[in-house]
Design an enzyme around this catalytic site. Structure first.
Site, PDB file in Angstrom:
ATOM      1  CE1 TYR A   1      -4.175   4.075  -0.660  1.00 14.07           C
ATOM      2  CE2 TYR A   1      -5.401   4.622   1.329  1.00 14.07           C
ATOM      3  CZ  TYR A   1      -5.373   4.139   0.029  1.00 14.07           C
ATOM      4  OH  TYR A   1      -6.530   3.722  -0.560  1.00 14.07           O
TER       5      TYR A   1
ATOM      6  CD  GLN B   1      -2.675   1.158   2.606  1.00 20.59           C
ATOM      7  OE1 GLN B   1      -2.209   0.700   3.643  1.00 20.59           O
ATOM      8  NE2 GLN B   1      -3.898   1.638   2.542  1.00 20.59           N
TER       9      GLN B   1
ATOM     10  CD  GLU C   1      -5.357   0.376   6.466  1.00 28.22           C
ATOM     11  OE1 GLU C   1      -4.204   0.251   6.924  1.00 28.22           O
ATOM     12  OE2 GLU C   1      -5.685   1.297   5.696  1.00 28.22           O
TER      13      GLU C   1
ATOM     14  CB  SER D   1      -3.557   9.091  14.258  1.00 25.83           C
ATOM     15  OG  SER D   1      -4.342  10.261  14.185  1.00 25.83           O
ATOM     16  CG  ASN D   2      -6.353   5.118  17.934  1.00 33.00           C
ATOM     17  OD1 ASN D   2      -6.449   4.595  16.830  1.00 33.00           O
ATOM     18  ND2 ASN D   2      -6.135   4.421  19.031  1.00 33.00           N
TER      19      ASN D   2
END
Length: 397
Positions: free
Chosen positions: A128, A126, A244, A382-383
């Site tokens: 990205y 991937q 994902e 990210s969270n």
């Protein structure tokens, strides 16, 4: 939703267990026990075993060569394979690119690329994230400029997991600088063996080189390798990321980790009482188990909705946040449980992923997993960003 397994589902679990008894070689589970990631040959062997059985593309419809399983069957399969310590199915082609091609790709792309994913002929990674464009993915700068019937690609990708094994990479590239940043991004398939592609490994805290930098210098890519429409890649990227993030919840891996933690906590060491007799520690284990049970139920609901044609919304972000927190808590509790064996590995044991057998078997992978899984809070968005997505979606901010 009925949370009790039906007779058919129990029979399916027994079928999976029988398959694993017969087809999962011990050498493939031994890697995980010793705390090292599977090598390329081991990943490919398990991929081939599942493909021969027709159990590889668990999230694909039958029309494209998938299992056609429902959400509960996929949950059972993941639960059983992770409990046995089977290598994970490398997700980039099967779980990420495959669904994008099935929904947005041309018939020619589907007919060419999907069978090659199943056969293992192509190993995808991937493309990205970039330096300065991770969670803020719309800031990406890797550029693809049209030149006749090709694009010329220049730029850099980073944190490319298992890119050292891949022969293909699906990339988000900038094809326009007009308008909003999201409006000038395209989804491009690139051959890693093309002139101008360079892969540089990044060594992680646990000594492994799981991720990489990928550099593109005047890389020539056929224009036919654009998925969907030019400058519409942001739409396809968001679709991929919902899949994902749901997978990152990692219910099966969390269940396996929790089972290992309980075994350690129940063990008596040198005549001492089991750690599980400590009420504070037992309460922490119980709390994470309750959270995991709740997340597993939510995960089933989300994948069931996706199977019926509903696109996952903020629920996938919720699963990503909660799943990573749970897995990291299990890692932390496991390191607490193994005591002095949780000390960082000696530098000479890092190369080779701790095959030097430091401490008891159950301690072999604990520190490596703890260090490696700190990344879970960041990748896939990210969270902190996921919490913003949840707030905007549910509160309509």
């Amino acid at each position: 939703m009925n949370l009790d397994y039906s007779d058919d589902q129990k029979a399916f679990r027994a079928e999976v267990q029988a398959f694993l008894d017969a087809e999962l070689p011990e050498r493939l589970t031994d890697a995980g026990r010793k705390g090292r990631a599977p090598n390329k040959a081991e990943y490919e062997e398990w991929h081939a075993i599942l493909n021969r059985r027709g159990w590889l593309a668990v999230n694909w419809p039958v029309a494209f060569g998938g299992t056609g399983w429902d959400a509960v069957q996929r949950h059972i399969f993941e639960e059983e394979t992770t409990a046995r310590g089977a290598p994970r199915i490398v997700p980039f082609g099967l779980h990420m690119l495959g669904p994008v091609l099935q929904k947005f790709g041309s018939e020619e792309q589907q007919n060419h690329w999907l069978p090659r994913i199943l056969s293992g002929e192509d190993w995808w990674c991937q493309g990205y994230s970039e330096p300065g464009a991770g969670s803020d993915l719309a800031s990406l700068k890797c550029e693809a400029v049209r030149d006749g019937d090709h694009f010329l690609v220049n730029g850099q990708k980073t944190w490319t997991t298992l890119g050292q094994h891949a022969n293909m990479i699906f990339c988000l590239v900038r094809t326009s600088k007009e308008g909003k940043p999201q409006e000038g991004i395209s989804f491009l398939l690139i051959d890693m063996n093309s002139p101008g592609v360079e892969v540089r490994p990044i060594v992680l805290l646990d000594g492994s080189a799981e991720v990489n930098e990928v550099w593109f210098t005047d890389v020539k890519v056929p224009a036919s390798n654009i998925v969907g429409e030019v400058n519409k890649g942001w739409t396809y990227a968001k679709y991929l990321l919902t899949h994902e993030r749901t997978n990152i919840a990692g219910v099966g891996f969390a269940n396996a980790g929790l089972a290992n933690l309980k075994r350690i906590a129940r063990a008596e060491v040198d005549g001492d009482r089991p750690l599980n007799d400590n009420p504070h520690f037992a309460a922490r284990v119980a709390r994470v188990e309750i959270d995991l049970m709740a997340m597993a139920t939510t995960n089933l609901r989300v994948v069931s909705a996706a199977a019926s044609g509903q696109a996952p919304g903020p629920e996938s972000s919720m699963l990503k946040v909660k799943g990573t927190i749970i897995r990291q808590e299990i890692n932390a509790l496991t390191r607490t449980a193994i005591g002095p064996w949780a000390l960082p590995f000696q530098s000479e044991t890092l190369e080779g992923s701790n095959e030097g057998e430091i401490g008891p078997d159950y301690a072999q992978r604990a520190t490596g997993q703890y260090l490696n899984n700190r990344k879970l809070s960041i990748y896939g968005g990210s969270n902190e960003v996921q919490r913003s997505i949840i707030a905007k979606s549910l509160l309509e901010l």
